[in-house]
Design an enzyme around this catalytic site. Structure first.
Site, short mmCIF file in Angstrom:
data_model
loop_
_atom_site.label_atom_id
_atom_site.label_comp_id
_atom_site.label_asym_id
_atom_site.label_seq_id
_atom_site.Cartn_x
_atom_site.Cartn_y
_atom_site.Cartn_z
N PRO A 106 5.28 -3.90 -2.58
CA PRO A 106 5.15 -4.82 -3.71
C PRO A 106 6.46 -5.57 -3.96
O PRO A 106 7.52 -4.97 -4.01
CB PRO A 106 4.81 -3.89 -4.87
CG PRO A 106 4.21 -2.69 -4.24
CD PRO A 106 4.93 -2.52 -2.93
N GLU A 107 6.38 -6.88 -4.06
CA GLU A 107 7.54 -7.69 -4.35
C GLU A 107 7.47 -8.16 -5.80
O GLU A 107 6.61 -7.73 -6.56
CB GLU A 107 7.63 -8.85 -3.35
CG GLU A 107 7.82 -8.36 -1.91
CD GLU A 107 8.19 -9.46 -0.95
OE1 GLU A 107 8.59 -10.55 -1.40
OE2 GLU A 107 8.09 -9.25 0.27
#
EC number: 3.2.2.23
Length: 271
Positions: free
Chosen positions: A2-3
């Site tokens: 996840p960014e």
């Protein structure tokens, strides 16, 4: 992994169910995450959650007693669920609320984190030296040019450096550089102000669009309601090595840069 957009989408998804709710229990089934989960039940039980914030890729759950610092790692997720939802594999932590709901932390690879801070979060070692948020005015061409001055490193590596700007991970660094027409191996300190101006604008636009679309659909990411994001359908270069450029039709090149897969168009992106 996840960014920033995925973490922000998660924050937006869980915050309405947490703010002004009282914590009645903290269940830790497996505290062996990236760092050992501290035993904070005494500190957090009875506390009211005041707000849910994001700093870089960290989620900050604030109470009057302190702040839970949560990182999703490679494969972590947070879900709002009824308190009697059956426990599944990799459900490591439940934050139990007085309203009958729980915030459940699931992390198959256990590279995530759940920490506690009683100091202002700016003083926490994980947060103290972070650069500006990319979607704020603090991230601008003047700041970026100053941060890159004299640097011989590849621009992509600098863009992913949290001391320069936070939250621009591999996916969005690839996409922003393509949109700005900048080769990922271009020497950061030699990029002129005009091109940096375009790059700053593209970083902001791409991240904002990804958040609006619900984050990027990857194998491990679902948002707080369990639904996948949709931005992956619009990626131009990331994970498309060997395919045709959406702009010029040239075959996209794929290299390893800083131990990360990097995809670019050798025609559209110049040094």
């Amino acid at each position: 992994m996840p960014e920033l957009p995925e973490v922000e989408v998660t924050r937006q998804g869980i915050a309405p169910f947490l703010v002004e709710q009282t914590v009645v229990d903290l269940v830790i089934r497996n505290g062996s995450l990236r760092w050992p989960v501290p035993d904070i039940a005494k500190q957090i039980i009875g506390q009211v959650i005041r707000q849910v914030r994001r700093r870089a890729k960290y989620l900050l759950i604030d109470t009057d007693a302190g702040t839970s610092i949560v990182h999703l790692g490679m494969s972590g997720s947070l879900r709002i669920l009824p308190h009697d939802t059956p426990v599944e594999k990799h459900d490591h932590i439940d934050l139990v609320l007085a309203n009958g709901r729980i915030l459940r932390f699931n992390d198959p690879r256990r590279f995530g984190a759940w920490l506690w801070c009683e100091l202002p979060e700016e003083a926490h070692p994980l947060l103290a030296k972070l650069g500006p948020e990319p979607l704020t005015n603090a991230f601008n061409v003047t700041q970026l040019a100053a941060a890159l001055a004299g640097k011989k490193k590849a621009i992509k590596l600098c863009l992913m450096d949290n001391h320069i700007v936070v939250g621009v991970g591999n996916i969005y660094a690839n996409e922003a550089l393509f949109a700005a027409g900048i080769h990922p191996e271009a020497e950061a300190g030699k990029i002129d102000i005009e091109r940096l101006t375009v790059l700053v604008a593209e970083v902001k636009q791409i991240l904002a669009h990804a958040i609006k679309q619900g984050g990027t659909t990857l194998k491990d990411f679902t948002n707080a309601d369990g639904k996948p994001g949709y931005f992956a359908q619009k990626l131009h270069v990331y994970s498309r090595g060997g395919e045709t450029c959406t702009s010029c039709g040239n075959l996209l090149s794929e290299i390893r840069l800083g131990q990360r897969t990097t995809v670019f168009c050798g025609i559209c992106q110049t040094r």
